[in-house]
Design a protein around this motif. Structure first.
Motif, PDB file in Angstrom:
ATOM      1  N   SER A 111       4.731  39.443  40.809  1.00 40.03           N
ATOM      2  CA  SER A 111       4.031  40.721  40.980  1.00 40.03           C
ATOM      3  C   SER A 111       4.799  41.715  41.859  1.00 40.03           C
ATOM      4  N   GLN A 112       5.768  41.235  42.651  1.00 41.73           N
ATOM      5  CA  GLN A 112       6.513  42.126  43.535  1.00 41.73           C
ATOM      6  C   GLN A 112       7.837  42.604  42.945  1.00 41.73           C
ATOM      7  N   VAL A 113       8.189  42.126  41.765  1.00 35.62           N
ATOM      8  CA  VAL A 113       9.447  42.544  41.131  1.00 35.62           C
ATOM      9  C   VAL A 113       9.272  43.962  40.595  1.00 35.62           C
ATOM     10  N   THR A 114      10.137  44.881  41.057  1.00 32.04           N
ATOM     11  CA  THR A 114      10.018  46.278  40.629  1.00 32.04           C
ATOM     12  C   THR A 114      10.953  46.625  39.487  1.00 32.04           C
ATOM     13  N   ARG A 115      12.100  45.943  39.380  1.00 25.08           N
ATOM     14  CA  ARG A 115      12.997  46.178  38.243  1.00 25.08           C
ATOM     15  C   ARG A 115      14.016  45.053  38.137  1.00 25.08           C
ATOM     16  N   LEU A 116      14.641  44.973  36.967  1.00 25.96           N
ATOM     17  CA  LEU A 116      15.686  43.986  36.685  1.00 25.96           C
ATOM     18  C   LEU A 116      16.936  44.754  36.283  1.00 25.96           C
ATOM     19  N   THR A 117      18.042  44.492  36.962  1.00 21.91           N
ATOM     20  CA  THR A 117      19.269  45.231  36.646  1.00 21.91           C
ATOM     21  C   THR A 117      20.418  44.281  36.359  1.00 21.91           C
ATOM     22  N   VAL A 118      21.357  44.801  35.574  1.00 20.12           N
ATOM     23  CA  VAL A 118      22.616  44.122  35.276  1.00 20.12           C
ATOM     24  C   VAL A 118      23.707  45.099  35.647  1.00 20.12           C
ATOM     25  N   ARG A 119      24.624  44.670  36.483  1.00 18.07           N
ATOM     26  CA  ARG A 119      25.752  45.545  36.812  1.00 18.07           C
ATOM     27  C   ARG A 119      27.050  44.777  36.608  1.00 18.07           C
ATOM     28  N   ARG A 120      28.080  45.521  36.328  1.00 22.25           N
ATOM     29  CA  ARG A 120      29.402  44.945  36.063  1.00 22.25           C
ATOM     30  C   ARG A 120      30.166  44.881  37.372  1.00 22.25           C
ATOM     31  N   GLU A 121      30.603  43.681  37.757  1.00 18.99           N
ATOM     32  CA  GLU A 121      31.408  43.503  38.961  1.00 18.99           C
ATOM     33  C   GLU A 121      32.620  42.675  38.573  1.00 18.99           C
ATOM     34  N   ARG A 122      33.780  43.262  38.757  1.00 19.46           N
ATOM     35  CA  ARG A 122      35.028  42.687  38.258  1.00 19.46           C
ATOM     36  C   ARG A 122      34.902  42.512  36.754  1.00 19.46           C
ATOM     37  N   GLU A 123      34.979  41.306  36.210  1.00 15.12           N
ATOM     38  CA  GLU A 123      34.810  41.122  34.775  1.00 15.12           C
ATOM     39  C   GLU A 123      33.514  40.394  34.431  1.00 15.12           C
ATOM     40  N   ASP A 124      32.624  40.242  35.401  1.00 19.93           N
ATOM     41  CA  ASP A 124      31.385  39.503  35.173  1.00 19.93           C
ATOM     42  C   ASP A 124      30.168  40.410  35.300  1.00 19.93           C
ATOM     43  N   ASP A 125      29.104  39.986  34.641  1.00 19.43           N
ATOM     44  CA  ASP A 125      27.815  40.654  34.807  1.00 19.43           C
ATOM     45  C   ASP A 125      27.079  39.995  35.963  1.00 19.43           C
ATOM     46  N   THR A 152      13.379  34.474  30.070  1.00 20.30           N
ATOM     47  CA  THR A 152      12.146  34.047  30.719  1.00 20.30           C
ATOM     48  C   THR A 152      11.801  34.957  31.891  1.00 20.30           C
ATOM     49  N   VAL A 153      12.791  35.331  32.681  1.00 21.80           N
ATOM     50  CA  VAL A 153      12.551  36.246  33.804  1.00 21.80           C
ATOM     51  C   VAL A 153      12.048  37.587  33.289  1.00 21.80           C
ATOM     52  N   SER A 154      12.665  38.083  32.227  1.00 21.23           N
ATOM     53  CA  SER A 154      12.246  39.356  31.647  1.00 21.23           C
ATOM     54  C   SER A 154      10.818  39.265  31.099  1.00 21.23           C
ATOM     55  N   ALA A 155      10.487  38.148  30.454  1.00 22.06           N
ATOM     56  CA  ALA A 155       9.142  37.982  29.892  1.00 22.06           C
ATOM     57  C   ALA A 155       8.087  37.850  30.989  1.00 22.06           C
ATOM     58  N   ARG A 156       8.418  37.121  32.058  1.00 23.40           N
ATOM     59  CA  ARG A 156       7.438  36.929  33.132  1.00 23.40           C
ATOM     60  C   ARG A 156       7.172  38.215  33.907  1.00 23.40           C
ATOM     61  N   THR A 157       8.192  39.051  34.057  1.00 19.12           N
ATOM     62  CA  THR A 157       8.005  40.307  34.800  1.00 19.12           C
ATOM     63  C   THR A 157       7.528  41.432  33.896  1.00 19.12           C
ATOM     64  N   ARG A 158       7.647  41.223  32.583  1.00 16.81           N
ATOM     65  CA  ARG A 158       7.312  42.247  31.578  1.00 16.81           C
ATOM     66  C   ARG A 158       8.187  43.495  31.763  1.00 16.81           C
ATOM     67  N   ARG A 159       9.434  43.271  32.156  1.00 16.87           N
ATOM     68  CA  ARG A 159      10.388  44.366  32.341  1.00 16.87           C
ATOM     69  C   ARG A 159      11.679  44.019  31.604  1.00 16.87           C
ATOM     70  N   PRO A 160      12.354  45.021  31.047  1.00 14.78           N
ATOM     71  CA  PRO A 160      13.647  44.758  30.406  1.00 14.78           C
ATOM     72  C   PRO A 160      14.783  44.778  31.429  1.00 14.78           C
ATOM     73  N   TRP A 161      15.888  44.165  31.048  1.00 17.22           N
ATOM     74  CA  TRP A 161      17.089  44.230  31.886  1.00 17.22           C
ATOM     75  C   TRP A 161      17.731  45.585  31.632  1.00 17.22           C
ATOM     76  N   GLU A 162      18.012  46.331  32.673  1.00 17.41           N
ATOM     77  CA  GLU A 162      18.628  47.642  32.529  1.00 17.41           C
ATOM     78  C   GLU A 162      19.998  47.643  33.172  1.00 17.41           C
ATOM     79  N   ARG A 163      20.900  48.402  32.582  1.00 18.43           N
ATOM     80  CA  ARG A 163      22.278  48.481  33.072  1.00 18.43           C
ATOM     81  C   ARG A 163      22.323  49.397  34.286  1.00 18.43           C
ATOM     82  N   ALA A 164      22.860  48.900  35.405  1.00 20.55           N
ATOM     83  CA  ALA A 164      22.953  49.699  36.621  1.00 20.55           C
ATOM     84  C   ALA A 164      24.381  50.188  36.813  1.00 20.55           C
ATOM     85  N   LYS A 165      24.522  51.256  37.574  1.00 15.94           N
ATOM     86  CA  LYS A 165      25.845  51.771  37.895  1.00 15.94           C
ATOM     87  C   LYS A 165      26.520  50.856  38.901  1.00 15.94           C
ATOM     88  N   PRO A 166      27.862  50.695  38.819  1.00 16.19           N
ATOM     89  CA  PRO A 166      28.557  49.843  39.790  1.00 16.19           C
ATOM     90  C   PRO A 166      28.450  50.426  41.193  1.00 16.19           C
TER      91      PRO A 166
END
Length: 167
Positions: A111-125, A152-166
């Motif tokens: 219930s406390q998760v506000t967003r899910l992000t994916v960012r690129r660091e070096r060559e990994d997500d 599963t994390v995305s389904a439990r939080t009901r939020r999509p993974w969004e691409r964040a700026k580095p």
């Protein structure tokens, strides 16, 4: 509030998923004693040879100092790999727990998760679960079934993974 524990020999409680590190992490960790032992033998041989030839080598006593860096680097890598093999990610109905051995590193209620992000660091997500304004890094790439973990994390939080700026 009491903590529910499952008796030894039984699996995870219903609705709880446990993600363990990849088999390659365990295999990688098993090579460290061999590498460290071989490097220590080389260190002793080089030091003994330099001591025997000390009349020609004026800086023979520095050989162990030069060999100390790879020894400590490999020992540090072994400690890190050992910590990775003891880590677990536990997902249940109420929360996400990132565990290191028996110790809980992060305990995040869904219930406390506000967003899910994916960012690129070096060559990994790098995957981050945000609790209010603070990110909690989710080391998904080290775990078996990382795609299932992220879904599963995305389904439990009901939020999509969004691409964040580095950063």
């Amino acid at each position: 509030m009491a903590i529910r524990r499952t008796p030894a020999g039984q699996g995870a409680p219903a609705g709880q998923q446990v993600f363990k590190p990849r088999a390659s992490v365990y295999k990688f960790q098993s090579y460290f004693p061999i590498i460290l032992g071989g490097l220590l033998v080389v260190l002793l041989a080089v030091t003994a040879g330099a001591y025997a030839l000390r009349t020609w080598l004026t800086l023979w006593w520095m050989m162990p100092l030069f060999m100390a860096f790879p020894v400590f680097s490999i020992a540090g890598g072994a400690i890190y790999a050992n910590r990775l093999t003891k880590s677990r990610i536990v997902l249940d109905q109420e929360r996400l727990r990132i565990m290191q051995g028996e110790q809980v590193q992060h305990n995040v209620p869904w219930s406390q998760v506000t967003r899910l992000t994916v960012r690129r660091e070096r060559e990994d997500d790098v995957y981050e679960v945000w609790v209010r304004n603070q990110p909690v890094t989710l080391p998904a790439s080290f775990f078996e079934e990382s795609d299932k973990l992220l879904q599963t994390v995305s389904a439990r939080t009901r939020r999509p993974w969004e691409r964040a700026k580095p950063r």
